[in-house]
Design an enzyme around this catalytic site. Sequence first.
Site, PDB file in Angstrom:
ATOM      1  N   ASP A 189     -48.136 -24.250 -18.481  1.00 56.08           N
ATOM      2  CA  ASP A 189     -48.375 -23.162 -17.542  1.00 56.08           C
ATOM      3  C   ASP A 189     -47.984 -21.861 -18.230  1.00 56.08           C
ATOM      4  OD1 ASP A 189     -48.860 -21.633 -15.199  1.00 56.08           O
ATOM      5  OD2 ASP A 189     -48.115 -23.259 -13.926  1.00 56.08           O
ATOM      6  N   GLY A 213     -48.620 -21.232 -22.053  1.00 61.19           N
ATOM      7  CA  GLY A 213     -49.922 -20.805 -22.538  1.00 61.19           C
ATOM      8  C   GLY A 213     -50.818 -20.381 -21.398  1.00 61.19           C
ATOM      9  N   ASP A 214     -52.082 -20.125 -21.722  1.00 60.41           N
ATOM     10  CA  ASP A 214     -53.076 -19.634 -20.773  1.00 60.41           C
ATOM     11  C   ASP A 214     -54.269 -20.567 -20.798  1.00 60.41           C
ATOM     12  OD1 ASP A 214     -55.001 -18.300 -19.330  1.00 60.41           O
ATOM     13  OD2 ASP A 214     -54.985 -16.472 -20.546  1.00 60.41           O
ATOM     14  N   PHE A 215     -54.535 -21.242 -19.667  1.00 62.28           N
ATOM     15  CA  PHE A 215     -55.629 -22.221 -19.690  1.00 62.28           C
ATOM     16  C   PHE A 215     -57.010 -21.589 -19.800  1.00 62.28           C
ATOM     17  CE2 PHE A 215     -54.371 -22.781 -14.951  1.00 62.28           C
ATOM     18  CZ  PHE A 215     -55.087 -21.670 -14.539  1.00 62.28           C
ATOM     19  N   HIS A 233     -59.501 -24.838  -7.182  1.00 63.27           N
ATOM     20  CA  HIS A 233     -59.905 -24.155  -5.937  1.00 63.27           C
ATOM     21  C   HIS A 233     -59.510 -22.679  -5.928  1.00 63.27           C
ATOM     22  CE1 HIS A 233     -56.114 -24.518  -3.142  1.00 63.27           C
ATOM     23  NE2 HIS A 233     -55.770 -24.194  -4.372  1.00 63.27           N
TER      24      HIS A 233
END
Length: 328
Positions: A189, A213-215, A233
């Site tokens: 995350d 990190g950054d997805f 969502h």
Amino acid sequence: MDLAFGYMPAQVLHAAAEIGLADALADGPRTSAELAERTGTHQPSLLRLLRSLSVFGAVEQKDDLFALTAEGRRLRSDEPDSIRALIRLFCGPDMWQAWGDLTETVRTGEYAWGRVTGMTPFEFFESRPELSATFNAAMSQHTRFIAPGIVEAHDFGRYGTIADIGGGDGTLIAAILRAVPGPRGLLFDQPGGLAAAPDTLADVADRVKIVAGDFFASVPPDADAYVIKSVIHDWADEKATAILRNCRAAMRPDARLLLLEQVMPEIVTPEARGIVNNDLNMLVATGGRERTETEFRDLLERAGFTDISLTGPLPPAEYHIIEARPAA
């Protein structure tokens, strides 16, 4: 009329949660004067709030002595099934303002949160540490509520490494690892979301790797299962597809994707009130949406997945496990 004035109970509960009323009652019944002193509130006004909470079944009253009911204990911050942070988040002034702009959102299709704050909700919470802590606590409370049903419904023991993508403080991966002794975990995350993870994962710390990190950029490679709960969502199709494609790029051919989401019925009935409300909340707050089974299948296929199957709905919150594997 009950629907029209439904905002009133929400604000009663929010006020009680915000002032820490249930925590002030944790050691037993108190008078309204004692509670006003403990919560730093105006006694005559607090008495009127307590009467309302009594009508709603959160406290019980005997003369001027008030005590928590079994349901009211969930407003305490230290209860295992507490919903205090959820109420502070979803009935708080920022969400209240966004929902107050629902009409303009329906007219324009532009989600209200960005319009009224000038930021995405994630940027907004990241810039406000106290609100960020409330957001993270609320997400943890909800995950703790649904995790037992998820763990029971799926064979997590078949995986060597389970990656929880966007997993916040690690409540879900911790629940999985406590229930299943074999696998190792990876929690991924952004740094703000991971702030409380060391405490949450303390009893399984030797089996979990925490990665920031950054997805939208990439996700860690080579896990056997990629679990994503209540993330897709949050986003409209373009960004949801980007997240899924990054997962696909990180996955070996034999790995599995496990989306944990509610699934919108093709035709709604009164029993679908929860997911319909969640869908409107996504419309207002993030620009995301709840999706039907057909919409999930289309989204996953566009992102490079196949062999899509659904398990559920699972109690207590009607989540589904949507499993898929990378397409060749």
